[in-house]
Design a protein around this motif. Structure first.
Motif, PDB file in Angstrom:
ATOM      1  N   ASP A   1       9.553 -21.845 -14.950  1.00  0.00           N
ATOM      2  CA  ASP A   1       8.680 -23.002 -14.773  1.00  0.00           C
ATOM      3  C   ASP A   1       7.603 -22.670 -13.738  1.00  0.00           C
ATOM      4  OD1 ASP A   1       9.790 -24.367 -12.001  1.00  0.00           O
ATOM      5  OD2 ASP A   1      11.380 -23.411 -13.166  1.00  0.00           O
TER       6      ASP A   1
ATOM      7  N   TRP B   1      17.707 -23.492  -7.450  1.00  0.00           N
ATOM      8  CA  TRP B   1      16.941 -23.525  -8.687  1.00  0.00           C
ATOM      9  C   TRP B   1      16.958 -22.156  -9.376  1.00  0.00           C
ATOM     10  CZ3 TRP B   1      15.115 -27.846 -10.953  1.00  0.00           C
ATOM     11  CH2 TRP B   1      14.195 -27.709 -11.996  1.00  0.00           C
TER      12      TRP B   1
ATOM     13  N   PRO C   1       9.774 -29.051  -8.353  1.00  0.00           N
ATOM     14  CA  PRO C   1       9.828 -28.806  -9.792  1.00  0.00           C
ATOM     15  C   PRO C   1       9.622 -30.092 -10.585  1.00  0.00           C
ATOM     16  CG  PRO C   1      12.028 -28.724  -8.849  1.00  0.00           C
ATOM     17  CD  PRO C   1      11.063 -28.842  -7.703  1.00  0.00           C
ATOM     18  N   TRP C   2       8.850 -29.971 -11.644  1.00  0.00           N
ATOM     19  CA  TRP C   2       8.619 -31.110 -12.517  1.00  0.00           C
ATOM     20  C   TRP C   2       9.865 -31.348 -13.348  1.00  0.00           C
ATOM     21  CZ3 TRP C   2       8.746 -31.803 -17.811  1.00  0.00           C
ATOM     22  CH2 TRP C   2       8.270 -33.034 -18.270  1.00  0.00           C
ATOM     23  N   ARG C   3      10.265 -32.576 -13.393  1.00  0.00           N
ATOM     24  CA  ARG C   3      11.367 -32.990 -14.257  1.00  0.00           C
ATOM     25  C   ARG C   3      10.957 -34.273 -14.935  1.00  0.00           C
ATOM     26  NH1 ARG C   3      16.231 -32.252 -10.012  1.00  0.00           N
ATOM     27  NH2 ARG C   3      14.574 -32.611  -8.556  1.00  0.00           N
TER      28      ARG C   3
ATOM     29  N   GLU D   1       6.329 -24.204 -11.208  1.00  0.00           N
ATOM     30  CA  GLU D   1       6.575 -24.517  -9.796  1.00  0.00           C
ATOM     31  C   GLU D   1       7.426 -23.441  -9.133  1.00  0.00           C
ATOM     32  OE1 GLU D   1       5.868 -28.188 -12.162  1.00  0.00           O
ATOM     33  OE2 GLU D   1       7.320 -26.576 -12.356  1.00  0.00           O
TER      34      GLU D   1
ATOM     35  N   PRO E   1      14.185 -18.714 -13.529  1.00  0.00           N
ATOM     36  CA  PRO E   1      13.419 -19.832 -14.065  1.00  0.00           C
ATOM     37  C   PRO E   1      11.942 -19.470 -14.207  1.00  0.00           C
ATOM     38  CG  PRO E   1      14.934 -20.607 -12.396  1.00  0.00           C
ATOM     39  CD  PRO E   1      14.986 -19.109 -12.355  1.00  0.00           C
TER      40      PRO E   1
END
Length: 163
Positions: free
Chosen positions: A108, A12, A151-153, A110, A106
């Motif tokens: 994000d 990620w 991770p939110w997707r 998470e 990243p």
């Protein structure tokens, strides 16, 4: 927690290239910082690459640090006797978080929660291992860090069948 659909933190983050960029940017700042420079003065020019390998392995990447550098025992040994202070630890964490932003890791929630969690945990252990007279167990296993929450997707929208 990782399964076939959840990437490792290493994947990620962007793999070794992203971690190498992170630690190159980070150690440039560390060596220019009056509080941290004395701790890292004279460091091996390959140190940023070694730390990238360390974090890569901790985050689920290849076991380069263990096979090439000696794993957790070697990392512990690098901190013995350095007497890292709490202000130095906090500055180290702050500069690393800034470097993560600078190189575009990243952002994000998470990933950053997992990243920040490891950085806090690992830097606090470094303080413990660096205390005068510290005698840590050199046989501790290599740490492995994972998602607290995957991770939110976005999920594909469900469509209703036409009648």
């Amino acid at each position: 927690m990782n399964d076939e659909t959840t990437p490792t933190l290493y994947e990620w983050a962007g793999g070794r290239p992203a971690l190498a960029r992170l630690f190159e940017a980070f150690y440039r700042e560390v060596l220019a910082d009056e509080l941290l420079e004395p701790v890292f003065r004279g460091m091996d020019p390959q140190h940023p690459q070694h730390v990238a390998d360390w974090l890569g392995e901790v985050f689920g990447g290849p076991a380069c640090y263990s096979t090439e550098r000696g794993g957790h025992a070697h990392m512990i040994g690098r901190h013995l006797g350095r007497a890292i202070t709490e202000p130095q630890r906090r500055r180290w964490v702050s500069l690393l978080m800034d470097a993560a932003d600078e190189v575009g890791l990243p952002a994000d929630p998470e990933f950053r929660a997992a990243f920040a969690g490891y950085v806090e945990w690992g830097s606090r252990l470094a303080v413990v291992f660096s205390r005068p007279g510290a005698n840590p167990d050199g046989d501790e296993p290599m740490p492995h860090w994972d998602w607290a929450v995957p991770p939110w997707r976005p999920q594909p929208k469900k469509t209703s069948a036409s009648s």
